[in-house]
Write a protein that holds these residues in place. Structure first.
Motif, PDB file in Angstrom:
ATOM      1  N   GLY A   1       7.622  -2.184 -12.711  1.00 46.36           N
ATOM      2  CA  GLY A   1       7.890  -0.425 -13.076  1.00 46.36           C
ATOM      3  C   GLY A   1       8.810   0.087 -11.951  1.00 46.36           C
ATOM      4  N   THR A   2       8.865   1.289 -11.944  1.00 48.81           N
ATOM      5  CA  THR A   2       9.456   2.449 -10.614  1.00 48.81           C
ATOM      6  C   THR A   2       8.848   3.112  -9.852  1.00 48.81           C
ATOM      7  N   ILE A   3       9.199   3.152  -9.372  1.00 53.16           N
ATOM      8  CA  ILE A   3       8.291   4.585  -7.844  1.00 53.16           C
ATOM      9  C   ILE A   3       8.647   5.294  -6.845  1.00 53.16           C
TER      10      ILE A   3
ATOM     11  N   ILE B   1       0.223   0.120  -4.708  1.00 53.41           N
ATOM     12  CA  ILE B   1       1.116   1.354  -5.626  1.00 53.41           C
ATOM     13  C   ILE B   1       1.334   0.785  -6.862  1.00 53.41           C
ATOM     14  N   VAL B   2       0.433  -0.545  -7.516  1.00 50.88           N
ATOM     15  CA  VAL B   2       0.395  -0.397  -8.670  1.00 50.88           C
ATOM     16  C   VAL B   2      -0.259   1.105  -9.491  1.00 50.88           C
ATOM     17  N   HIS B   3      -0.699   1.269  -9.128  1.00 47.38           N
ATOM     18  CA  HIS B   3      -1.796   2.691  -9.227  1.00 47.38           C
ATOM     19  C   HIS B   3      -0.701   3.647  -9.410  1.00 47.38           C
ATOM     20  N   MET B   4      -0.078   3.245  -9.712  1.00 45.03           N
ATOM     21  CA  MET B   4       0.930   4.774  -9.812  1.00 45.03           C
ATOM     22  C   MET B   4       2.357   4.669  -9.806  1.00 45.03           C
ATOM     23  N   THR B   5       2.249   3.254  -9.997  1.00 41.86           N
ATOM     24  CA  THR B   5       3.536   2.841 -10.543  1.00 41.86           C
ATOM     25  C   THR B   5       3.846   3.800 -12.012  1.00 41.86           C
TER      26      THR B   5
ATOM     27  N   ASN C   1       0.767  -1.380  -0.179  1.00 40.01           N
ATOM     28  CA  ASN C   1       0.054  -0.233   0.285  1.00 40.01           C
ATOM     29  C   ASN C   1       0.465   0.721   0.316  1.00 40.01           C
ATOM     30  N   ALA C   2       0.496   1.714  -0.432  1.00 36.66           N
ATOM     31  CA  ALA C   2       0.590   4.140  -0.529  1.00 36.66           C
ATOM     32  C   ALA C   2       1.441   4.295   0.825  1.00 36.66           C
ATOM     33  N   ASP C   3       1.123   3.803   2.408  1.00 33.75           N
ATOM     34  CA  ASP C   3       1.998   4.366   2.941  1.00 33.75           C
ATOM     35  C   ASP C   3       3.057   3.238   3.582  1.00 33.75           C
ATOM     36  N   HIS C   4       2.904   1.768   3.388  1.00 34.38           N
ATOM     37  CA  HIS C   4       4.016   1.497   3.203  1.00 34.38           C
ATOM     38  C   HIS C   4       5.206   1.765   2.613  1.00 34.38           C
ATOM     39  N   ALA C   5       5.434   2.223   0.766  1.00 38.41           N
ATOM     40  CA  ALA C   5       5.567   2.685  -0.185  1.00 38.41           C
ATOM     41  C   ALA C   5       6.244   3.871   0.776  1.00 38.41           C
ATOM     42  N   ILE C   6       5.555   4.756   0.874  1.00 38.75           N
ATOM     43  CA  ILE C   6       5.834   6.439   1.731  1.00 38.75           C
ATOM     44  C   ILE C   6       6.922   5.907   2.606  1.00 38.75           C
TER      45      ILE C   6
END
Length: 153
Positions: A59-61, A85-89, A32-37
């Motif tokens: 991809g990359t993020i 995060i797949v949506h933001m990658t 999820n986005a929180d984990h990625a942040i």
């Protein structure tokens, strides 16, 4: 075209080009986005590779991608926190295969800090960084004449 002698010299250092996938921080596309942040804010890297649970390259993020997605979609922090995060990658990134050519790597690294190495099945193998190539070029500039004679025409 790279001069044959320069290419041979650089390729002698090829084993230092690739940072293997197992030595890298990567994100899974279902994180999820929180984990990625949290991960991205603790690292010195601006972007990291995103892969599936089966190690396929997605991809990359970077933090910018996450926040840009949130702004574009007008999403609250609560909604974003649990979103995959797949949506933001960023999916349209330059990659090379394990049988890359030095010319291909040099051309693509002009615009990227690193190149994901992805095999024919889409499995993420690692990255080649601009830094690793610049170290090899630095060695070329400093040590080439120790192995080769340079003559003027």
């Amino acid at each position: 075209m790279i001069a044959k002698e320069f290419e041979l010299f650089l390729l002698e250092q090829e084993e230092t080009f690739l940072t293997p996938a197992e030595n890298l921080a990567v994100l899974i596309d279902t994180h999820n986005a929180d984990h990625a942040i949290l991960l991205l804010s603790q690292m010195t890297y601006t972007r990291v590779p995103v892969v599936t649970a089966e190690k396929k390259f997605v991809g990359t993020i970077g933090l910018r991608d996450i926040f840009a997605y949130q702004m574009e979609q007008g999403l609250s922090q609560e909604v974003m926190a649990d979103m995959d995060i797949v949506h933001m990658t960023k999916k349209d990134v330059a990659v090379v295969n394990p049988d890359y050519t030095l010319t291909d790597v040099l051309h693509k690294l002009v615009d990227e800090p690193f190149l994901p190495v992805v095999d024919k099945d889409g499995i993420f193998q690692g990255i080649i960084t601009r830094k690793s190539i610049l170290k090899a070029v630095n060695a070329l500039l400093h040590d080439f004449s120790k192995e080769y004679e340079i003559r003027s025409k």
